[in-house]
Write an enzyme that holds these catalytic residues in place. Structure first.
Site, mmCIF file in Angstrom:
data_model
loop_
_atom_site.group_PDB
_atom_site.id
_atom_site.type_symbol
_atom_site.label_atom_id
_atom_site.label_comp_id
_atom_site.label_asym_id
_atom_site.label_seq_id
_atom_site.Cartn_x
_atom_site.Cartn_y
_atom_site.Cartn_z
ATOM 1 N N VAL A 64 0.912 -1.150 0.000
ATOM 2 C CA VAL A 64 0.000 0.000 0.000
ATOM 3 C C VAL A 64 0.951 1.199 0.000
ATOM 4 C CG1 VAL A 64 -1.779 1.251 1.269
ATOM 5 C CG2 VAL A 64 -1.821 -1.254 1.215
ATOM 6 N N PRO A 65 1.171 1.791 -1.181
ATOM 7 C CA PRO A 65 2.337 2.654 -1.406
ATOM 8 C C PRO A 65 2.252 4.057 -0.784
ATOM 9 C CG PRO A 65 0.994 2.583 -3.368
ATOM 10 C CD PRO A 65 0.372 1.627 -2.391
ATOM 11 N N CYS A 66 2.356 4.122 0.514
ATOM 12 C CA CYS A 66 2.350 5.411 1.209
ATOM 13 C C CYS A 66 3.578 6.243 0.849
ATOM 14 C CB CYS A 66 2.225 5.222 2.715
ATOM 15 S SG CYS A 66 3.439 4.102 3.427
ATOM 16 N N HIS A 67 4.626 5.603 0.342
ATOM 17 C CA HIS A 67 5.818 6.348 -0.073
ATOM 18 C C HIS A 67 5.536 7.242 -1.278
ATOM 19 C CE1 HIS A 67 5.956 2.657 -2.531
ATOM 20 N NE2 HIS A 67 6.647 3.378 -3.428
#
Length: 171
Positions: A134-137
């Site tokens: 879950v690409p919070c970056h």
């Protein structure tokens, strides 16, 4: 973040270019991905149930392919992140950010129907228990700044550059 205290929990570690990731899965799906700097989270070594192990094995394989540059999407994984309804709505929006693209906190807030909720989006982003997948970056400040990141700003910068996204040089 706390991992479920459950004998069915399966855990694994994965050596990556950003350090050793720790992963945990329940029978419901992948529950956590922890960065090397998250040493404060208790991480029991457990084989878990067959279903939990299957979720974990799929996640390890997907992350391995990601770091080899062979996978850009994790939609085939079953996720079991624990959070509030609001956090889950933010995490769902994060999961829709394509590989190699970024969004601002304001854009995510508008997408989930809460245009004034940038700060709340930032807090939910910071509580994402399944980073990278879950690409919070991929969430940055409106001015292009990297902002905070659970894995540390150098890790965020590395992930973004790995995905072909130019980042500020001051990190």
């Amino acid at each position: 973040m706390e991992l479920p205290d459950d004998d069915m929990l399966a855990t694994a570690t994965l050596d990556t270019p950003i350090g050793e990731l720790r992963l945990a899965a329940t029978e419901a799906g992948l529950a956590a991905v922890l960065f090397p700097n998250q040493e404060d989270v208790s991480f029991p070594k457990r084989d878990g149930s067959a279903d939990a192990r299957a979720h974990l094995d799929r996640a390890v394989n997907a992350l391995t392919r990601y770091f080899e540059g062979r996978q850009r999407d994790f939609s085939e994984l079953t996720l079991a992140a624990e959070g509030t309804a609001f956090q889950k709505s933010v995490w769902a929006a994060l999961a829709r950010i394509p590989y190699g693209e970024t969004r601002s906190y304001a854009q995510i807030a508008r997408e989930i129907g809460n245009p004034k909720g940038m700060r709340a989006v930032g807090l939910a982003n910071g509580r994402n228990p399944i980073p990278i997948i879950v690409p919070c970056h991929r969430v940055i400040g409106a001015n292009g700044s990297l902002m905070g990141f659970g894995g540390g700003l150098p890790t965020k910068k590395w992930l973004l550059e790995f995905e072909g996204i130019a980042t500020p040089s001051f990190v």
